[in-house]
Design an enzyme around this catalytic site. Structure first.
Site, PDB file in Angstrom:
ATOM      1  CB  SER A  51      -0.936   0.014   1.216  1.00  0.00           C
ATOM      2  OG  SER A  51      -1.887  -1.026   1.129  1.00  0.00           O
ATOM      3  N   GLY A 230      -4.448  -2.243  -0.717  1.00  0.00           N
ATOM      4  CA  GLY A 230      -3.582  -1.937  -1.845  1.00  0.00           C
ATOM      5  C   GLY A 230      -3.407  -0.430  -2.007  1.00  0.00           C
ATOM      6  CB  CYS A 258      -7.285  -1.098   3.441  1.00  0.00           C
ATOM      7  SG  CYS A 258      -6.375   0.468   3.537  1.00  0.00           S
ATOM      8  CG  PHE A 259      -7.387  -0.217  -2.863  1.00  0.00           C
ATOM      9  CD1 PHE A 259      -7.286   1.126  -3.171  1.00  0.00           C
ATOM     10  CD2 PHE A 259      -7.585  -1.115  -3.905  1.00  0.00           C
ATOM     11  CE1 PHE A 259      -7.393   1.579  -4.489  1.00  0.00           C
ATOM     12  CE2 PHE A 259      -7.690  -0.683  -5.222  1.00  0.00           C
ATOM     13  CZ  PHE A 259      -7.588   0.673  -5.511  1.00  0.00           C
ATOM     14  CG  PHE A 303      -7.921   7.730  -1.795  1.00  0.00           C
ATOM     15  CD1 PHE A 303      -8.402   8.711  -2.664  1.00  0.00           C
ATOM     16  CD2 PHE A 303      -6.590   7.336  -1.914  1.00  0.00           C
ATOM     17  CE1 PHE A 303      -7.567   9.281  -3.616  1.00  0.00           C
ATOM     18  CE2 PHE A 303      -5.747   7.906  -2.864  1.00  0.00           C
ATOM     19  CZ  PHE A 303      -6.246   8.879  -3.716  1.00  0.00           C
ATOM     20  CG  HIS A 362      -4.447  -2.530   7.472  1.00  0.00           C
ATOM     21  ND1 HIS A 362      -4.216  -3.244   6.317  1.00  0.00           N
ATOM     22  CD2 HIS A 362      -4.397  -1.231   7.119  1.00  0.00           C
ATOM     23  CE1 HIS A 362      -4.027  -2.412   5.308  1.00  0.00           C
ATOM     24  NE2 HIS A 362      -4.135  -1.177   5.779  1.00  0.00           N
ATOM     25  CD  GLU A 364      -4.118  -6.557   7.539  1.00  0.00           C
ATOM     26  OE1 GLU A 364      -3.559  -5.744   6.803  1.00  0.00           O
ATOM     27  OE2 GLU A 364      -5.345  -6.523   7.788  1.00  0.00           O
TER      28      GLU A 364
END
Length: 391
Positions: A51, A230, A258-259, A303, A362, A364
């Site tokens: 990322s 990403g 996320c992305f 974003f 995240h 993870e």
């Protein structure tokens, strides 16, 4: 032993602000988007997170490199950060797991960096002015000449980068113990810890390139689909958005991080926008509006999803629903499930009528806290619920 004097280096932001320091890592020149991350640990995971592709990472923690590097903590097969900015690099790494020094690895992988920079002042500047393009050079002494090249470099807004970081070919991470379910994961810049967390729950994950078709996803016989984190601007990623809509139309359970969260948000009909300076760190507070609990979470996003009725999302009690909390989409009702308590940014969506949800951060958590690890359980429960209805 006295350390040899480093070569002079400069950092120039696109608004002309200049910082002087010394070369750290590879000596050369690099360009990217200047962003800062507040994590005090986890620099190896940060550097190898896809990322951060095309971003020059500023570490707000002053002392970096003190635990060296090792062969176990990478989140991908290489360093993705375009450049690295630190204040005080460790002269010697010291940790029982270390197999090398951070600066040696930066040199080996050609990552240009700068040290001796007032990262506090640089971070404050980015908070006030916003993330912007930057150049770091150990070979160009003239800030004006470097500034001209900075302003010619590409912007992050409008950049479609997932195909630059995705796996070139499919591969599989097997479940630990007995396999319970199979997940097809679209690799938009995935971190290694995601399939590890799924494997720990008995899930076999098939990692597929970002350019994969729906037919290629269905070919692995997935019980669910995952859209990974990403880099880049989600508004430019039309292929994965169309793919997400196709998955939703078939009622296959879908989870995005996320992305991947932004992609799923777009598939549901929402817009995205660029944050002023983004969320990057390992200690951001997020409210789970479904339970009322606050999690300390790991973030890396520039974003976010635009919510049409954004006011006071965190002010309402968990489980309560006010007018505007639920939006009707092509796939039924959708609600905000998580919100950042620092700035009220939408951090997660939950679809009520199709089996899909997202989180912008995240779970993870590599590096970071494990408060949000339960979200992988929630994903498995979504799959279990779908199976129960089918039988």
């Amino acid at each position: 032993m006295r350390q040899a004097r480093r070569q002079d280096a400069i950092l120039v932001l696109e608004d002309g602000r200049t910082f002087h320091g010394e070369a750290y890592g590879a000596v050369g020149e690099t360009f990217g988007e200047a962003v800062f991350t507040t994590g005090m640990t986890g620099y190896q995971e940060t550097l190898t997170d896809p990322s951060f592709h095309r971003q020059v990472v500023v570490q707000t923690a002053p002392h970096i490199g003190n635990t060296g590097v090792n062969g176990e903590d990478d989140e991908s097969g290489r360093i993705w950060a375009a450049g690295y900015v630190v204040r005080d690099p460790a002269r010697v790494g010291s940790n029982w797991r270390a197999t090398g020094e951070l600066e040696e690895r930066l040199r080996r992988e050609g990552v240009v960096g700068i040290c001796g920079v007032d990262t506090r002042a640089l971070t404050r500047h980015l908070r006030e002015r916003g993330a912007m393009r930057v150049g770091v050079s150990g070979t160009e002494p003239d800030p004006r000449a470097l500034l001209e090249r900075v302003r010619q470099s590409p912007r992050m807004l409008g950049a479609n980068l997932s195909t630059e970081v995705t796996t070139p070919r499919p591969y599989t991470v097997a479940a630990e113990g007995e396999r319970r379910y199979t997940v097809a994961a679209l690799d938009l810049g995935i971190k290694r810890n995601v399939p590890r967390r799924l494997a720990a729950r008995g899930v076999t994950t098939h990692l597929l390139p970002a350019t994969s078709t729906l037919e290629e996803i269905l070919a692995v016989g997935p019980d669910a689909v995952f859209f990974s984190p990403g880099p880049g601007d989600p508004a430019a990623a039309d292929h994965p958005v169309a793919l997400a809509r196709a998955v939703l139309e078939r009622g296959i359970p879908l989870f995005g991080i996320c992305f991947g969260s932004q992609i799923l948000g777009r598939a549901l009909g929402f817009d995205t926008y660029k944050l002023r300076y983004g969320h990057r760190g390992v200690n951001l507070p997020v409210l789970d509006r479904l339970t009322g609990k606050v999690e300390v979470t790991s973030h890396n996003h520039g974003f976010a999803i635009t919510w049409p009725n954004h006011a006071d999302l965190r002010g309402r009690a968990s489980g309560s629903v006010a007018e505007g909390d639920i939006i009707e989409t092509d796939f039924g009702a959708v609600e905000v499930s998580h919100v950042c308590l620092n700035d009220d940014v939408v951090e997660g969506l939950r679809a009520r009528d199709v089996p899909a949800f997202t989180v912008q951060y995240h779970p993870e958590a590599a590096a970071g806290t494990h408060d949000a690890d339960y979200l992988f359980d929630r994903f498995v429960e979504l799959v279990e619920g779908k199976h129960a209805k089918a039988h």
